[in-house]
Write an enzyme that holds these catalytic residues in place. Structure first.
Site, PDB file in Angstrom:
ATOM      1  N   TYR A 100      50.262  40.191  45.206  1.00 37.02           N
ATOM      2  CA  TYR A 100      50.051  39.176  44.337  1.00 37.02           C
ATOM      3  C   TYR A 100      51.597  38.061  45.057  1.00 37.02           C
ATOM      4  CZ  TYR A 100      46.964  41.268  41.708  1.00 37.02           C
ATOM      5  OH  TYR A 100      45.291  41.891  41.200  1.00 37.02           O
ATOM      6  N   ASP A 129      30.376  31.982  30.843  1.00 43.48           N
ATOM      7  CA  ASP A 129      29.526  30.977  29.543  1.00 43.48           C
ATOM      8  C   ASP A 129      30.098  29.307  29.806  1.00 43.48           C
ATOM      9  OD1 ASP A 129      27.279  32.018  29.961  1.00 43.48           O
ATOM     10  OD2 ASP A 129      27.705  32.737  27.409  1.00 43.48           O
ATOM     11  N   HIS A 182      41.334  33.672  44.242  1.00 39.42           N
ATOM     12  CA  HIS A 182      41.780  34.541  43.615  1.00 39.42           C
ATOM     13  C   HIS A 182      43.260  34.584  45.067  1.00 39.42           C
ATOM     14  CE1 HIS A 182      39.224  36.408  40.622  1.00 39.42           C
ATOM     15  NE2 HIS A 182      38.123  35.411  42.226  1.00 39.42           N
ATOM     16  N   SER A 184      44.958  36.983  45.757  1.00 37.02           N
ATOM     17  CA  SER A 184      44.417  38.659  46.896  1.00 37.02           C
ATOM     18  C   SER A 184      43.224  38.461  47.022  1.00 37.02           C
ATOM     19  CB  SER A 184      45.084  39.657  46.304  1.00 37.02           C
ATOM     20  OG  SER A 184      44.110  40.053  45.048  1.00 37.02           O
ATOM     21  N   ARG A 228      36.381  45.265  41.662  1.00 34.60           N
ATOM     22  CA  ARG A 228      36.384  43.394  42.104  1.00 34.60           C
ATOM     23  C   ARG A 228      36.019  43.038  42.849  1.00 34.60           C
ATOM     24  NH1 ARG A 228      42.349  43.868  39.964  1.00 34.60           N
ATOM     25  NH2 ARG A 228      43.047  46.262  39.845  1.00 34.60           N
TER      26      ARG A 228
HETATM   27  C1  DQA Z   1      42.675  38.317  40.938  1.00 33.46           C
HETATM   28  C2  DQA Z   1      42.013  39.518  41.282  1.00 33.46           C
HETATM   29  C3  DQA Z   1      41.719  40.064  40.247  1.00 33.46           C
HETATM   30  O1  DQA Z   1      41.298  41.182  40.825  1.00 33.46           O
HETATM   31  C4  DQA Z   1      42.963  40.672  39.380  1.00 33.46           C
HETATM   32  O2  DQA Z   1      42.625  41.433  38.138  1.00 33.46           O
HETATM   33  C5  DQA Z   1      44.056  40.054  39.233  1.00 33.46           C
HETATM   34  C6  DQA Z   1      44.645  38.814  39.916  1.00 33.46           C
HETATM   35  C7  DQA Z   1      44.148  37.614  42.086  1.00 33.46           C
HETATM   36  O3  DQA Z   1      44.266  36.643  42.501  1.00 33.46           O
HETATM   37  O4  DQA Z   1      44.372  38.238  43.158  1.00 33.46           O
HETATM   38  O5  DQA Z   1      44.629  39.958  37.919  1.00 33.46           O
HETATM   39  O6  DQA Z   1      42.333  37.202  40.575  1.00 33.46           O
END
Ligand code: DQA
Length: 145
Positions: free
Chosen positions: A23, A87, A100, A102, A111
């Site tokens: 991250y 929702d 996201h 990542s 994921r």
């Molecule tokens: C995330 C990706 C998710 O799978 C993970 O649980 C996160 C961060 C991302 O910003 O890459 O907490 O949302």
């Protein structure tokens, strides 16, 4: 003047500490400062919200009803579990973009599924903090239909 709400969900308050190889080393505060400094306050009013609590995120989304012009949401792991957040987004008629940091599709299979994708107008992943930037630009300038 448009109003955009930037929501970060569970564990994103620990950016800079948690798994920096995935991250990055910046804190959420630093990222939010970077986002804020990238837009003129004449063009967009940005509101930042973070919570680790699913219901608080639902409350923040409901609070955007008739008050915000767009939502950018990184729900963290709730992305993969929360029908309640999906929702809430579905119910308010405010366009939302899913972000996201990542590239979730290069990561574990669990994921790859998002409850939020069907109710968001677009998704950005794998672009780090720039994902938030481009999501906001799209909500300001793009065709959201
Ligand atoms: C995330 C990706 C998710 O799978 C993970 O649980 C996160 C961060 C991302 O910003 O890459 O907490 O949302």
């Amino acid at each position: 003047m448009k109003r955009i709400l930037v929501i970060n969900g569970v564990n994103l308050n620990f950016l800079g500490i948690r798994e920096p190889q995935i991250y990055g080393g910046e804190t959420l505060e630093e990222i939010n400062r970077f986002i804020r400094s990238s837009f003129s306050s004449d063009v967009v009013e940005l509101t930042f919200f973070q919570s680790n609590i699913e219901g608080e995120i639902v409350n923040a989304i409901q609070g955007a009803y008739q008050k915000q012009d767009g939502i950018v949401i990184n729900a963290g792991a709730y992305t993969h579990t929360s029908l309640a957040i999906a929702d809430a987004l579905r119910g308010i008629g405010v366009p939302a973009v899913e972000v996201h940091l990542s590239n979730v599709f290069q990561r574990e299979e669990y994921r790859h599924h998002s409850y939020l994708s069907p109710v968001c107008v677009a998704q950005l992943c794998g672009m780090g903090k720039y994902g938030y930037l481009y999501a906001i630009r799209f909500l300001l300038e793009g065709d959201k239909k």
